[in-house]
Design an enzyme around this catalytic site. Structure first.
Site, PDB file in Angstrom:
ATOM      1  N   GLU A  64      -8.793   1.917  -1.571  1.00  8.26           N
ATOM      2  CA  GLU A  64      -9.943   1.640  -0.436  1.00  8.26           C
ATOM      3  C   GLU A  64     -10.620   2.782   0.148  1.00  8.26           C
ATOM      4  O   GLU A  64     -10.119   3.859  -0.007  1.00  8.26           O
ATOM      5  CB  GLU A  64      -8.700   1.198   0.536  1.00  8.26           C
ATOM      6  CG  GLU A  64      -9.253   0.980   2.199  1.00  8.26           C
ATOM      7  CD  GLU A  64      -8.033   0.561   2.881  1.00  8.26           C
ATOM      8  OE1 GLU A  64      -7.090  -0.112   2.280  1.00  8.26           O
ATOM      9  OE2 GLU A  64      -8.032   0.838   3.951  1.00  8.26           O
ATOM     10  N   HIS A  80      -9.200   6.630   2.487  1.00  8.61           N
ATOM     11  CA  HIS A  80      -9.613   6.974   3.933  1.00  8.61           C
ATOM     12  C   HIS A  80     -10.840   7.883   3.818  1.00  8.61           C
ATOM     13  O   HIS A  80     -10.941   9.013   4.715  1.00  8.61           O
ATOM     14  CB  HIS A  80      -8.717   7.567   4.780  1.00  8.61           C
ATOM     15  CG  HIS A  80      -8.398   6.960   6.024  1.00  8.61           C
ATOM     16  ND1 HIS A  80      -8.954   7.717   6.759  1.00  8.61           N
ATOM     17  CD2 HIS A  80      -7.963   5.856   6.588  1.00  8.61           C
ATOM     18  CE1 HIS A  80      -8.867   6.892   8.237  1.00  8.61           C
ATOM     19  NE2 HIS A  80      -7.948   5.856   7.955  1.00  8.61           N
ATOM     20  N   ASP A 119      -4.999   3.949   0.084  1.00 10.18           N
ATOM     21  CA  ASP A 119      -6.290   4.000   0.936  1.00 10.18           C
ATOM     22  C   ASP A 119      -6.693   5.451   0.723  1.00 10.18           C
ATOM     23  O   ASP A 119      -5.609   6.611   1.176  1.00 10.18           O
ATOM     24  CB  ASP A 119      -5.702   3.867   2.401  1.00 10.18           C
ATOM     25  CG  ASP A 119      -6.901   3.631   3.356  1.00 10.18           C
ATOM     26  OD1 ASP A 119      -7.878   4.164   3.241  1.00 10.18           O
ATOM     27  OD2 ASP A 119      -6.886   3.166   4.564  1.00 10.18           O
ATOM     28  N   ARG A 137     -13.810  -5.358   3.380  1.00  8.95           N
ATOM     29  CA  ARG A 137     -12.533  -5.390   4.170  1.00  8.95           C
ATOM     30  C   ARG A 137     -12.967  -5.199   6.058  1.00  8.95           C
ATOM     31  O   ARG A 137     -12.115  -4.782   6.601  1.00  8.95           O
ATOM     32  CB  ARG A 137     -11.919  -3.956   4.011  1.00  8.95           C
ATOM     33  CG  ARG A 137     -11.289  -3.936   2.664  1.00  8.95           C
ATOM     34  CD  ARG A 137     -10.422  -2.752   2.259  1.00  8.95           C
ATOM     35  NE  ARG A 137      -9.442  -2.735   3.486  1.00  8.95           N
ATOM     36  CZ  ARG A 137      -9.124  -1.925   4.582  1.00  8.95           C
ATOM     37  NH1 ARG A 137     -10.119  -1.308   4.938  1.00  8.95           N
ATOM     38  NH2 ARG A 137      -8.031  -2.103   5.261  1.00  8.95           N
ATOM     39  N   GLU A 149     -13.732  -1.271   6.472  1.00  7.21           N
ATOM     40  CA  GLU A 149     -13.091  -1.156   7.976  1.00  7.21           C
ATOM     41  C   GLU A 149     -14.063  -0.568   8.924  1.00  7.21           C
ATOM     42  O   GLU A 149     -13.853  -0.988  10.327  1.00  7.21           O
ATOM     43  CB  GLU A 149     -11.642  -0.677   7.848  1.00  7.21           C
ATOM     44  CG  GLU A 149     -11.612   0.890   7.614  1.00  7.21           C
ATOM     45  CD  GLU A 149     -10.259   1.192   7.457  1.00  7.21           C
ATOM     46  OE1 GLU A 149      -9.514   0.613   6.675  1.00  7.21           O
ATOM     47  OE2 GLU A 149      -9.888   2.313   8.113  1.00  7.21           O
ATOM     48  N   ARG A 172       0.831  -1.163  -0.274  1.00  5.94           N
ATOM     49  CA  ARG A 172      -0.001  -0.037   0.106  1.00  5.94           C
ATOM     50  C   ARG A 172       1.015   1.182  -0.014  1.00  5.94           C
ATOM     51  O   ARG A 172       1.811   1.229   0.843  1.00  5.94           O
ATOM     52  CB  ARG A 172      -0.948   0.251   1.189  1.00  5.94           C
ATOM     53  CG  ARG A 172      -1.873   0.834   1.078  1.00  5.94           C
ATOM     54  CD  ARG A 172      -2.783   1.004   2.482  1.00  5.94           C
ATOM     55  NE  ARG A 172      -2.051   1.984   3.560  1.00  5.94           N
ATOM     56  CZ  ARG A 172      -2.551   2.495   4.602  1.00  5.94           C
ATOM     57  NH1 ARG A 172      -3.746   2.149   5.093  1.00  5.94           N
ATOM     58  NH2 ARG A 172      -1.977   3.417   5.404  1.00  5.94           N
ATOM     59  N   GLU A 184      -4.372  -7.426   4.905  1.00  3.74           N
ATOM     60  CA  GLU A 184      -3.683  -6.103   5.382  1.00  3.74           C
ATOM     61  C   GLU A 184      -2.739  -6.568   6.588  1.00  3.74           C
ATOM     62  O   GLU A 184      -3.335  -7.337   7.462  1.00  3.74           O
ATOM     63  CB  GLU A 184      -4.428  -5.011   6.089  1.00  3.74           C
ATOM     64  CG  GLU A 184      -3.823  -3.805   6.067  1.00  3.74           C
ATOM     65  CD  GLU A 184      -4.485  -2.597   6.871  1.00  3.74           C
ATOM     66  OE1 GLU A 184      -5.527  -2.771   7.034  1.00  3.74           O
ATOM     67  OE2 GLU A 184      -4.097  -1.579   6.442  1.00  3.74           O
ATOM     68  N   TRP A 244     -12.166  12.244   8.323  1.00  2.00           N
ATOM     69  CA  TRP A 244     -10.590  11.796   8.635  1.00  2.00           C
ATOM     70  C   TRP A 244     -10.361  10.514   7.959  1.00  2.00           C
ATOM     71  O   TRP A 244     -10.766   9.645   7.704  1.00  2.00           O
ATOM     72  CB  TRP A 244     -10.298  11.847  10.039  1.00  2.00           C
ATOM     73  CG  TRP A 244      -8.745  11.314  10.043  1.00  2.00           C
ATOM     74  CD1 TRP A 244      -7.666  11.983   9.635  1.00  2.00           C
ATOM     75  CD2 TRP A 244      -8.358   9.906  10.459  1.00  2.00           C
ATOM     76  NE1 TRP A 244      -6.483  11.435  10.269  1.00  2.00           N
ATOM     77  CE2 TRP A 244      -6.819  10.115  10.497  1.00  2.00           C
ATOM     78  CE3 TRP A 244      -8.779   8.953  10.893  1.00  2.00           C
ATOM     79  CZ2 TRP A 244      -6.051   9.103  10.725  1.00  2.00           C
ATOM     80  CZ3 TRP A 244      -8.160   7.940  11.202  1.00  2.00           C
ATOM     81  CH2 TRP A 244      -6.746   7.958  11.193  1.00  2.00           C
ATOM     82  N   TYR A 259      -3.096  11.322   5.968  1.00  3.94           N
ATOM     83  CA  TYR A 259      -3.406   9.979   6.360  1.00  3.94           C
ATOM     84  C   TYR A 259      -2.384   8.943   5.929  1.00  3.94           C
ATOM     85  O   TYR A 259      -2.200   9.140   4.848  1.00  3.94           O
ATOM     86  CB  TYR A 259      -4.849   9.658   6.001  1.00  3.94           C
ATOM     87  CG  TYR A 259      -5.000   8.107   6.424  1.00  3.94           C
ATOM     88  CD1 TYR A 259      -5.163   7.601   7.725  1.00  3.94           C
ATOM     89  CD2 TYR A 259      -4.804   7.288   5.229  1.00  3.94           C
ATOM     90  CE1 TYR A 259      -5.091   6.242   7.945  1.00  3.94           C
ATOM     91  CE2 TYR A 259      -4.624   5.820   5.522  1.00  3.94           C
ATOM     92  CZ  TYR A 259      -4.760   5.387   6.961  1.00  3.94           C
ATOM     93  OH  TYR A 259      -4.808   4.208   7.027  1.00  3.94           O
TER      94      TYR A 259
HETATM   95  O1  EZ4 Z   1      -6.887   4.402  10.258  1.00  2.00           O
HETATM   96  O2  EZ4 Z   1      -7.159   1.331  11.724  1.00  2.00           O
HETATM   97  O3  EZ4 Z   1      -6.333   0.446   6.358  1.00  2.00           O
HETATM   98  N1  EZ4 Z   1      -5.967   0.770   7.210  1.00  2.00           N
HETATM   99  C1  EZ4 Z   1      -6.628   2.194   7.943  1.00  2.00           C
HETATM  100  C2  EZ4 Z   1      -6.421   2.359   9.366  1.00  2.00           C
HETATM  101  C3  EZ4 Z   1      -7.237   3.013  10.209  1.00  2.00           C
HETATM  102  C4  EZ4 Z   1      -7.274   2.806  11.847  1.00  2.00           C
HETATM  103  C5  EZ4 Z   1      -8.239   3.281  12.580  1.00  2.00           C
HETATM  104  O4  EZ4 Z   1      -8.347   2.753  13.953  1.00  2.00           O
HETATM  105  O5  EZ4 Z   1      -7.249   2.840   7.650  1.00  2.00           O
HETATM  106  O6  EZ4 Z   1      -5.026   3.024   9.280  1.00  2.00           O
HETATM  107 CO    CO Z   2      -8.085   2.013   5.763  1.00  2.00          CO
END
Ligand code: EZ4
Ligand code: CO
Length: 402
Positions: A236, A212, A210, A283, A262, A147, A339, A402, A159
């Site tokens: 992701e 996010h 990701d 996921r 997640e 990743r 992951e 976030w 992030y």
């Molecule tokens: O931000 O697990 O793919 N992984 C992620 C993580 C999440 C944290 C949040 O608790 O997006 O880094």
């Molecule tokens: Co993630």
């Protein structure tokens, strides 16, 4: 075989973990992860106050019945706190059943469907050059999938980027850190990262990214399209998962594969995504999606709709959760990828485990049960420390995911 004791253990070997440990009248113990990052004590209290009293005296072999008893018995359905608490009980009961049978849990789930569990590592850096150096490090370690997360020019923090390269850890401090976000800066930059990475590593390395949860569907469609020449393994969490129908718009505009899950904690929260074939990878984790029993239900539904698994495995999922995930990963027909972020030495000391990494694969433990435990004396040396996940604001100060 009756449950005689249920302990909820909170420990912070570098980060907070909540663990349920069950003991039976035959002297067999089992462990389950109950960690909910930044909200740990809510699950600890839910377990201690409302679940533990119901467990004493129950038949430890009745896994499905106990799951239904806790889920239906709460009346209030779903939600990350409830589902993490139920997951901890469920995981511990699978551990106990495996030990009672003398078999690793994956054998109880139908046995191996593959020789190893392909995992992806995390390469991150402030600059493209730094990310490429980190990616090469993971390739040298044997990873087949990486990743890539990079600092965005013009944004102070992003992030997934950390100074402590191998151990990305976003939760810290007694108040959430405030980050600033610009969608336009991000969307203009990311294709440049993957253009360089594809050029450097050739066509075969599986590359992931990701987002996010930071985009709208049409912005995610633009990102997916701009990344098509670099054929990502997945993008992701392109948008928040609350609006399942929103993924259709992304889907209609790009062939970049989509992964999500997640923050999803039940099959009802992803059923439309799966049935509509709006995603490629689901996921969810053992800990946040109701344990092995419920996550397998999600993966089975996914298998009917060309959706593969891609379980979350950040450092806030304890080695207990990762162990449980590996037993599922190795047994289900529609495994995609897992992951894998390495835990700190202190975490590995508190949670002795038998899984191991070699040649890009993780292997589950061959010990009876899950093959993981909690060292209670070591755990007691690391008391709970409050820590929050960050928050995000746009450049004008508006709150943003976030
Ligand atoms: O931000 O697990 O793919 N992984 C992620 C993580 C999440 C944290 C949040 O608790 O997006 O880094
Ligand atoms: Co993630």
């Amino acid at each position: 075989m009756k449950i005689t004791e249920a302990k909820v253990i909170v420990t912070c070997p570098g980060r907070n973990f909540v663990t349920l440990k069950l003991t039976t009248d035959e002297g067999i113990t089992g462990v389950g992860d109950a960690t909910l990052n930044g909200r740990e004590l809510a699950v600890e209290s839910y377990l201690r106050e409302h679940v533990v009293p119901l467990l004493i005296g129950r038949d430890a072999h009745r896994i499905e019945d106990t799951w239904q008893y806790l889920f239906q018995g709460a009346y209030w359905r779903r939600g990350p706190v409830t589902m993490s608490a139920i997951a901890a009980v469920d995981t511990a009961l699978w551990d106990i059943k495996g030990k009672a049978a003398g078999l690793p849990v994956y054998q109880l789930l139908g046995g191996r469907s593959r020789d190893g569990v392909t995992v992806y590592g995390h390469a991150n850096g402030e600059t493209v050059d730094e990310v490429l150096t980190e990616t090469a490090r993971f390739v040298d370690l044997g990873y087949r999938a990486v990743r890539l997360q990079c600092g965005v020019p013009g944004l102070a923090s992003t992030y997934g980027v950390s100074a402590d390269k191998m151990f990305y850890e976003p939760a810290k401090g007694s108040a959430p850190e405030e980050n600033v976000w610009s969608t336009e800066k991000y969307l203009n930059f990311v294709p440049r990262l993957f253009a360089r990475a594809r050029e450097e590593f050739g066509p075969e390395l599986a590359m992931l990214h990701d987002v996010h949860h930071r985009l709208t569907p049409v912005e995610a469609a633009r990102l997916g399209r701009s990344l098509e020449p670099y054929h990502l393994f997945w993008m992701e969490d392109p948008v928040p998962a609350d609006l399942q129908e929103g993924f259709r718009l992304i889907r209609e505009h790009t062939t970049t594969p989509i992964a999500v899950g997640e923050v999803i904690n039940s099959i009802w929260d992803c059923a439309d995504l799966i049935r509509g074939q709006l995603i490629d990878f689901i996921r969810c984790t053992v800990v946040h999606a109701g344990g092995i029993t419920h996550l397998r239900r999600i993966f089975d539904l996914a298998a009917l709709h060309h959706v593969r698994s891609g379980s979350h495995g950040a450092t806030d999922l304890s080695p207990v959760c990762l162990s449980a995930a590996l037993h599922l990963d190795v047994s289900i027909p529609n495994f995609g990828i897992q992951e894998y972020m390495r835990h700190t030495e202190a975490t590995d000391e508190v949670f002795p485990h038998g899984y191991h990494f070699a040649e890009g694969y993780l292997q589950p433990s061959e010990e009876p049960g899950l093959g993981v435990d909690i060292d209670e004396a070591a755990a007691a040396r690391y008391p709970y420390q409050p820590a929050y996940l960050p928050v995000n604001r746009l450049e004008d100060g508006t709150m943003h995911p976030w």
